[in-house]
Each structure stands twice: as C-alpha cells, then as structure tokens.
Design an enzyme around this catalytic site. Structure first.
Site, PDB file in Angstrom:
ATOM      1  N   GLU A  62     -11.631   4.154  -1.411  1.00  0.00           N
ATOM      2  CA  GLU A  62     -10.938   5.335  -0.896  1.00  0.00           C
ATOM      3  C   GLU A  62     -11.604   5.878   0.358  1.00  0.00           C
ATOM      4  OE1 GLU A  62      -9.163   7.877  -4.599  1.00  0.00           O
ATOM      5  OE2 GLU A  62     -11.322   7.677  -4.563  1.00  0.00           O
ATOM      6  N   GLU A 114     -14.654   3.227 -11.289  1.00  0.00           N
ATOM      7  CA  GLU A 114     -14.595   4.462 -10.499  1.00  0.00           C
ATOM      8  C   GLU A 114     -15.510   4.363  -9.274  1.00  0.00           C
ATOM      9  OE1 GLU A 114     -12.810   6.922 -10.099  1.00  0.00           O
ATOM     10  OE2 GLU A 114     -14.018   8.560  -9.314  1.00  0.00           O
ATOM     11  N   ARG A 127      -3.106  17.734   1.003  1.00  0.00           N
ATOM     12  CA  ARG A 127      -1.941  17.135   0.346  1.00  0.00           C
ATOM     13  C   ARG A 127      -1.292  16.055   1.203  1.00  0.00           C
ATOM     14  NH1 ARG A 127      -0.221  20.289  -3.882  1.00  0.00           N
ATOM     15  NH2 ARG A 127       1.763  19.203  -3.872  1.00  0.00           N
TER      16      ARG A 127
END
Ligand code: G6P
Length: 616
Positions: free
Chosen positions: A493, A486, A27
C-alpha cells in the site's frame, strides 16, 4: 470513496467547504472541486472551480482566481470511477441552475445518458454524475421546487449514490440524497452542514444526524428536513460525536499515519474500557442480541476486506479456541457470490473500520436475507453497516485518517477477542476467573505496544538499509500468519513494492523458490510457550537463510535461539501467543511507513487507493 461537503449559513461557504474537504481528502484525492451560490449583478449564480490532482491544486487555482463571497456551497474530492481524473471529469457538474457532486456509481447511467443525448443534451464529461445534473435541470422545468425535483430524479437512478446539490434559484438551501453511500448531517446554530462523514464539519458542530437509505435531506440555515424518495417525512436519529476537531488533525505529527501508529496503546485501552458490569461479568453495551440467541450460535462467519480481513483471520484462532464454535473468515467480496450455508444459528461478524465498505455492506445484507444474525465490529458511529446489523461492537480507536489502517486493525482484533470471550461466557465455556485472566493480559497490551513504539529506532534504521530492495517476503505461523499478510499489505500500500506474506508451513510448497541472495524475509517467531510452533518457524528461518535470504526476525524478549540465523532482530515484549499480533504488527507498520517516506511517497494518501471503498 469520494468526499462530499455541503454548507448553508453565515460563514464563508468556501472556507467551510475547503476545510471540510481537507478533512475528507483521505476518501479520494485525484481531483477536487467546489460550487458556490453567489450574488451577482444579475441575481444569484453558480460560481465553480475544479482541478485534477490533490485538493492543494484547487486551492492554488482559487488563490489565483478567487471565487466571489458566498454563504451556500458544495464541494467534492474524487476517487475516479467513470472517466479519468482530469479537470473535466472533476465534480461539481453543472447543468442549468444546479451543481451536483456525487459519490457512488449510477448503474443505469448509460441508458440515462443516451436518453439525454437523444433529447439534445450535450454532456461534457465521461462521468455518471453529469447525467444526474442534466436530469435534474430537465426535471426543474416541470417541478420547480428543488427538493421535489431531486426526489423525482432519485427515483429514476439505480446503483449507489450520495448526491449533494446547490441551486442558483434556491440560494439558502442545499439538498442531499443517499442510497447505499454515506451522508451525514451536521446541526449548527443558524447554519447546517452535510458531509460524507462527521469529519467534514467537526470543527463547527458535534451534533449529527444519521440519514437512512433512500432519503433526501434539505438543509437551510435554520432547518433540516428529511424525507424518503416519495416525500414522506421520516424519523431521524440524532447523535453526539464523542471526539473533536483535534482528533482529526495531525497534532504535531508529520503524518496522520505516524500519529495513528502512536495512538495504538490508547486505541486498545479505549476499546477495552467499560466492558465489565457490577457483577464483574463481561458486558458488551451495544450488543442487541440476547444471551439466549448467542447460546444458539453454532457457526461463525467473519466477513471483511483489506486489513480488516486480516484482523478477522487473527480473531478466528482466538474465537475457536475459546468458544469451540467453528469460525470461517471470508473476504466480503467473495462471500455473497458463493452461496454460503447460513441459517438462524449462524453468527456473521462483519469487521469494517469505516462501516461503509460496499462489499462488506452488501455481504451483511445478503447474510440477513439468509436469516443469519449479523454482528458488526466498527469504528464509525452512525455509519451504514452497524445500522443495518443486529448487533454492534464499536472499536474506540478514534478517527482514522491515513488510508492504510493501523490503530483500526489493533482495535478490531481486541473487539473480536471481546466477542470471543463474551460468547465463551454466555455459553458457559469459560469460568469467570479464566475470562478475567485473559482480560488482564489484554489490559497489559497497551504498555507492551508502547514498548514497541519506544524501541522503534531499530526498525526505522532498518528501513533505511533496505530502501533499495524491490521485493520482500513475510513469514508467520498461527496468528503470526495474518500478521505476515498484514505486514506485506502495508508495504504494498505505502511503498508500492512487491511484498508477499505466507504461512511458514507453505514455504517449501512454492515461496522458497523466489528466495535469492539478499532477499529480505521478515519472520514473526511465535512465543516460546508454543514450543512446536516456535521450533517450526526457527527451521523456516534457517531454510530461507540457507538460500541467501537476509532475515529480519521479530522475536520475543529472552528468546535467543534464533539469533544465529537472524541478520536483524526486532524484539517484541513477552505476551501470550494469541495476543502477539497486537505487538508484532506494530514494527511492520512502522517499517512500511518509514520505507515509503524515504522513497518520497505520500504515506497518508497512497496512489490509487482510498480509505473508504464505497463501490464494489
Ligand atoms: C480500504 C482501505 C484499507 C481498509 C479496507 C477495508 O482498502 O484502504 O485500509 O482496510 O478498505 O476498510 P473497512 O473500512 O471496511 O475496514
């Protein structure tokens, strides 16, 4: 964003909290800290440690300088919003007898900070969180009971927050509060837990409690009390988590991402499971909208962020084709600021793996205020977005830990397809046998994905050959277009490289200008059954090749037309056009994962990113 854990019970609180933080590190991972309520010679006191960087830094520091044994503790992994990720800004923040960890943004923190400083408080960090610790310490002077003081402080805060608090004067208690930010409770036996999500305590209990908005929870070893911010008791929903600790572990894989890529056949199969009733009709269990309401839907707007947005882009093609209902797809962050036209017959479909993404949550609320019906596609039981929606379709991908979404994406596409077919069924637009035919095609997809996984050596080898490239292009048409987007996103990323996806038809309107000698261009060739699309894309491949591009062509078995223009070929199993994204995305995930690994990057926790973006 940040990961939060709280514990009271009979175990070593430090072990429980660090174990929980490890599972929540996806997270946020730019600093970490813990605070324990420990027994000292002068009574109970707060023992705390915090470090910039990943959790491993904190664990290293604790090995060198251990904290005393304690049975009550809180912990935090941070994704910085206010203040740089350094030791000082790491949580917990301590003032007087309380230690506070926080996720979210306190929007009126500047006013509150000025007020505290005028009153003589010295704040040591740049965070909004420290303001809460000081407000609480002040409040405890006049309101000595911690839960009362927490409620009083929460009433003064604006913005989004999850707060978890330990108090040296209440050694058997941890208090949590939430507004627009996730917090769940784990019910144990003689021990209780708080966590940003159930992964925090899944090792110890699978019994969880959802907290609503603006609620405060008090846990002691034997009790869980939930109230609103005014202290009124509230009803809570308890639920059983249907996966166990092993699902949140790497299970022999080197990376969570590799495990999650490998789990995709299962994720798709599980998302398709149990979708028929005894009469052989499609059924969507969690759907709380009646067939009558669905029959009245005359417009669909899909809202989502990141990879989920691309799942929505794929879904649009199928939903419009099957239902003939116009379907728009929009980024959640743009949707609510553009005054969209919504009414009672608009179905807003939110897609969110986590169910906590702030932009999507705010867009859902906005849509409901405008009286649209909201259906959410979500992978996380008990999360905020499905709770605030009129209807839910859960994807059954299991917990996704790697920051970059993989199995979540495929399961979302499948769930959107189920929705499209279900709408076609209730609107009487497709015969039962047509729906069964498509369901049978979907049921064959897990095996097709497995084939792609089994053939992945060629993709890994390619990543090795292209490891020094700086820029990549991805080209697709129709449902291949979002696949191209994508593929590019995954590479950004994970590998931190320039990567751009675009629609084949746009090539000559700009992107072709960047094609140079050796530029790697991935091209997703539509199945041959879509002749015109396939032809057009083959032309695009020739066009970039003529300008020196190195072409990497994803093409179905048996289609050899493109081979003369392909420097590299990645074979895809034959599937219908609308299902091709479910197989074509997989090699692109593997490519990005492998390239990033070869570059030495942390694939599961890429720089600057977080799995669950709970701030706008
Ligand atoms: C973050 C994650 C992405 C994800 C996006 C949307 O940016 O890093 O992997 O696609 O959030 O998340 P959601 O949970 O709403 O699907």
């Amino acid at each position: 964003m940040c990961g939060i854990v709280g514990y009271v019970g009979h175990r070593s609180a430090l072990d429980v909290v660090l174990g929980g933080l490890q599972r929540l590190e996806y997270r946020g991972y730019d600093s970490a800290g813990v605070a324990l309520v420990a027994d000292g010679s002068d009574g109970m006191f707060l023992a705390s440690a915090k470090r910039a960087g990943k959790l491993a830094n904190l664990i290293g520091a604790l090995d060198e300088q251990p904290l005393p044994v304690a049975h009550t503790g809180i912990g935090h992994t941070r994704w910085a919003t206010h203040g740089a990720p350094n030791d000082r800004n790491a949580h917990p923040h301590i003032s007087g007898r309380v230690a506070v960890v926080h996720n979210g943004i306190i929007e009126n923190f500047a006013t509150l900070r000025a007020e505290l400083e005028t009153a003589g408080h010295e704040l040591l960090s740049e965070t909004d969180t420290e303001v809460v610790a000081h407000l609480l310490a002040d409040e405890l002077q006049t309101t000595p009971e911690l839960p009362d003081a927490v409620r009083a402080v929460c009433r003064r805060l604006k913005g989004a927050f999850t707060l978890v608090i330990a108090d040296a004067d209440h050694p058997d208690m941890v208090v949590g509060a939430r507004r627009n930010s996730p917090l769940v409770v784990g019910r144990g036996d003689g021990e209780n837990f708080l966590g940003s999500d159930v992964a925090a305590f899944i090792e110890f209990t699978r019994e969880a409690i959802e907290l609503g908005q603006d609620q405060v929870v008090v846990i002691t070893p034997d009790q869980i009390d939930v109230t609103d911010f005014d202290g009124n008791a509230v009803e809570v929903t308890e639920y059983h988590v249907n996966w166990d600790a092993s699902a949140a572990e790497k299970g022999g894989y080197e990376l969570f991402m590799l495990k999650e890529i490998a789990e995709q056949p299962q994720a798709v199969a599980d998302t398709l499971l149990g979708r028929y009733n005894a009469a052989g009709e499609l059924q969507l269990d969690e759907m709380r909208l009646s067939d009558d309401e669905l029959r009245n839907i005359d417009k669909i707007v899909i809202i989502a962020c990141g990879t989920s947005f691309y799942a929505g882009m794929v879904a649009k093609y199928a939903i419009e084709h099957w239902t003939r209902v116009p379907c728009e797809v929009e980024l959640s962050s743009e949707f609510r600021y553009r005054d969209p036209i919504l009414d009672r017959s608009t179905l807003v479909v939110s897609i969110s793996q986590s169910g906590e993404t702030m932009d999507t949550l705010m867009a859902v609320r906005y849509a409901r205020e405008q009286r649209a019906r909201v259906l959410s596609i979500c992978n996380t039981n008990g999360s905020t977005i499905p709770r605030e929606s009129d209807a839910v379709i859960y994807t059954h991908a299991g917990p996704e830990i790697a920051v970059a979404s993989t199995k979540g994406f495929l399961a979302q596409v499948v769930a959107c397809y189920l929705l499209g077919l279900y709408l076609a069924q209730v609107k009487g637009l497709k015969y039962g046998d047509e729906i069964s035919q498509i369901m049978a095609e979907l049921a064959a997809v897990p095996a097709a994905i497995q084939r792609v996984l089994d053939d992945a050596d060629v993709v890994r080898k390619l990543a090795g050959e292209l490891v020094n490239e700086q820029s990549f292009l991805f080209l697709g048409r129709h449902v291949g277009y979002p696949v191209a987007l994508e593929g590019a996103l995954k590479l950004k990323e994970l590998a931190y490289l320039h990567a751009e996806g675009f629609a084949g038809g746009e090539l000559k309107h700009g992107p072709i200008a960047v094609v140079d000698d050796g530029t790697p261009v991935f091209a997703i060739v539509p199945p041959r059954s879509r002749d015109r699309l396939q032809d057009k894309l083959v032309s695009n491949i020739q066009e970039v090749r003529a300008r020196g591009a190195r072409t990497i062509v994803l093409v179905e078995d048996g289609d050899d037309e493109v081979l003369p223009y392909a420097d590299h070929v990645i074979r895809l199993p034959k599937v219908p056009t609308l299902l091709q994204p479910l197989v074509a995305t997989v090699p692109l995930q593997i490519f990005a994962c492998e390239l990033a690994s070869q570059l030495g990057h942390d694939v599961d926790q890429p720089r600057n990113l977080a799995k669950s973006v709970t701030v706008e």
